[in-house]
Enzyme design. Structure first.
Site, PDB file in Angstrom:
ATOM      1  N   GLU A   1     -12.912 -36.608  19.117  1.00 53.90           N
ATOM      2  CA  GLU A   1     -13.280 -36.451  20.530  1.00 53.90           C
ATOM      3  C   GLU A   1     -14.602 -37.147  20.830  1.00 53.90           C
ATOM      4  O   GLU A   1     -14.750 -37.823  21.855  1.00 53.90           O
ATOM      5  CB  GLU A   1     -13.379 -34.959  20.882  1.00 53.90           C
ATOM      6  CG  GLU A   1     -12.066 -34.201  20.797  1.00 53.90           C
ATOM      7  CD  GLU A   1     -11.745 -33.702  19.391  1.00 53.90           C
ATOM      8  OE1 GLU A   1     -10.772 -32.945  19.235  1.00 53.90           O
ATOM      9  OE2 GLU A   1     -12.472 -34.072  18.444  1.00 53.90           O
TER      10      GLU A   1
ATOM     11  N   ASP B   1       1.831 -28.704  21.700  1.00 59.18           N
ATOM     12  CA  ASP B   1       1.941 -27.356  21.150  1.00 59.18           C
ATOM     13  C   ASP B   1       0.896 -26.389  21.696  1.00 59.18           C
ATOM     14  O   ASP B   1       0.844 -25.227  21.275  1.00 59.18           O
ATOM     15  CB  ASP B   1       1.864 -27.387  19.615  1.00 59.18           C
ATOM     16  CG  ASP B   1       0.606 -28.079  19.096  1.00 59.18           C
ATOM     17  OD1 ASP B   1      -0.140 -28.649  19.914  1.00 59.18           O
ATOM     18  OD2 ASP B   1       0.377 -28.051  17.872  1.00 59.18           O
TER      19      ASP B   1
END
Length: 316
Positions: free
Chosen positions: A262, A177
């Site tokens: 992350e 997206d």
């Protein structure tokens, strides 16, 4: 003299008549204008070409370039094919690219398989299901639990099994997206360890990412949990394939604290001082954390109750 003039007139009349008859016979006949069109199209130094898909791009054509492995987790939803179509057509502009698309499902879907087969890209289609305890409920906010963890880790497993540390390449985690400029792929291709850049429209800011002084990352522009080891978005870094393969256990931690996903991977690979700033020393934004509005299908539900719902055989 009269005889000579009459002969001239007679010859003129015969030639004109033959010419007229030939012209009449040519009316409606096909004309081969290809040569004329070719010369016209180059009048301004630019040729026009029609795009005809010819199957997956042969990576051997770009064997001088390190391969970019783009990892995309995806899941079934009304606008899934729209998102994947948009992303695939961006990736099609990037040479020497391999798309690893991983579905959050018990099996690979025909709809996604068909999209990949028609994409013109070199790809790998995988699937792995997120454990129910880790899945978001419809009423849950997007940030409550990390998404796409199992799918990204499945792609890492595939790379470990199918690629060698001698292979030249870089791995990028691209959600379906987001919005990507092809320039960001050019920037990441020659990553030595981990390259980084800004991401637009993320973290409640206009952009978020590394702060750079004299070519080195010295901090991060972020407002939310700035104490994170690597406070950057998933779309804000790429990892050298050889570095990943030299750390066979490197994975995203599905139990990582919110916002630390992350960091859970990068902390196994590099220190902040080893990060490689890209995109003009992290001063340009070439990827944006956009989100498509969830389609409102209330009228579809009304028609379904009346037995007049849309044809489910039509792929949307």
């Amino acid at each position: 003299m009269r005889l000579k003039l009459r002969n001239i007139f007679l010859v003129y009349f015969v030639v004109s008549s033959v010419g007229l008859m030939y012209a009449l016979l040519q009316i409606g006949q096909p004309c081969d204008c290809s040569q004329h069109l070719r010369s016209g199209s180059n009048a301004h130094g630019r040729s026009r070409h029609s795009f005809v898909p010819k199957g997956p791009r042969d990576l051997s054509e770009d064997d001088q370039l390190p391969v970019i492995y783009v990892v995309t987790p995806t899941y079934a939803r009304p606008h899934q094919l729209a998102e994947l179509t948009r992303l695939s057509q961006t990736l099609l502009l990037v040479p020497s690219l391999h798309w690893i698309l991983v579905e959050d499902s018990a099996e690979r879907s025909k709809a996604v398989a068909d999209l990949l087969a028609q994409s013109g890209l070199h790809y790998t289609h995988l699937n792995v299901q997120t454990p129910p305890v880790m899945k978001l409920k419809d009423s849950d906010p997007n940030w409550l639990k990390p998404r796409g963890v199992e799918q990204r880790n499945e792609a890492l497993r595939w790379l470990q099994l199918n690629r060698s540390p001698k292979d030249s390449g870089v791995v990028y985690f691209a959600d379906d997206d987001n919005t990507y400029s092809i320039r960001i792929f050019q920037e990441m291709r020659y990553t030595q360890k981990v390259s980084v850049w800004l991401v637009g429209l993320v973290g409640g800011l206009r952009y978020e990412g590394p702060l750079v002084e004299k070519g080195r990352v010295v901090g991060f522009h972020t407002a939310w949990k700035p104490h994170r080891p690597f406070p950057i978005d998933m779309a804000g870094f790429a990892v050298s394939l050889s570095l990943l393969l030299s750390h066979p256990g490197a994975r995203f931690d599905p139990n990582a604290e919110r916002g630390f996903l992350e960091s859970s991977l990068l902390g196994q690979l590099v220190s902040v001082g080893e990060l490689e700033p890209r995109a003009d020393n992290c001063t340009k934004v070439w990827v944006w954390h956009t989100r498509t509005e969830k389609p409102k299908l209330k009228q579809e539900e009304v028609l379904e109750k009346q037995g007049r719902g849309s044809d489910l055989n039509v792929q949307v």
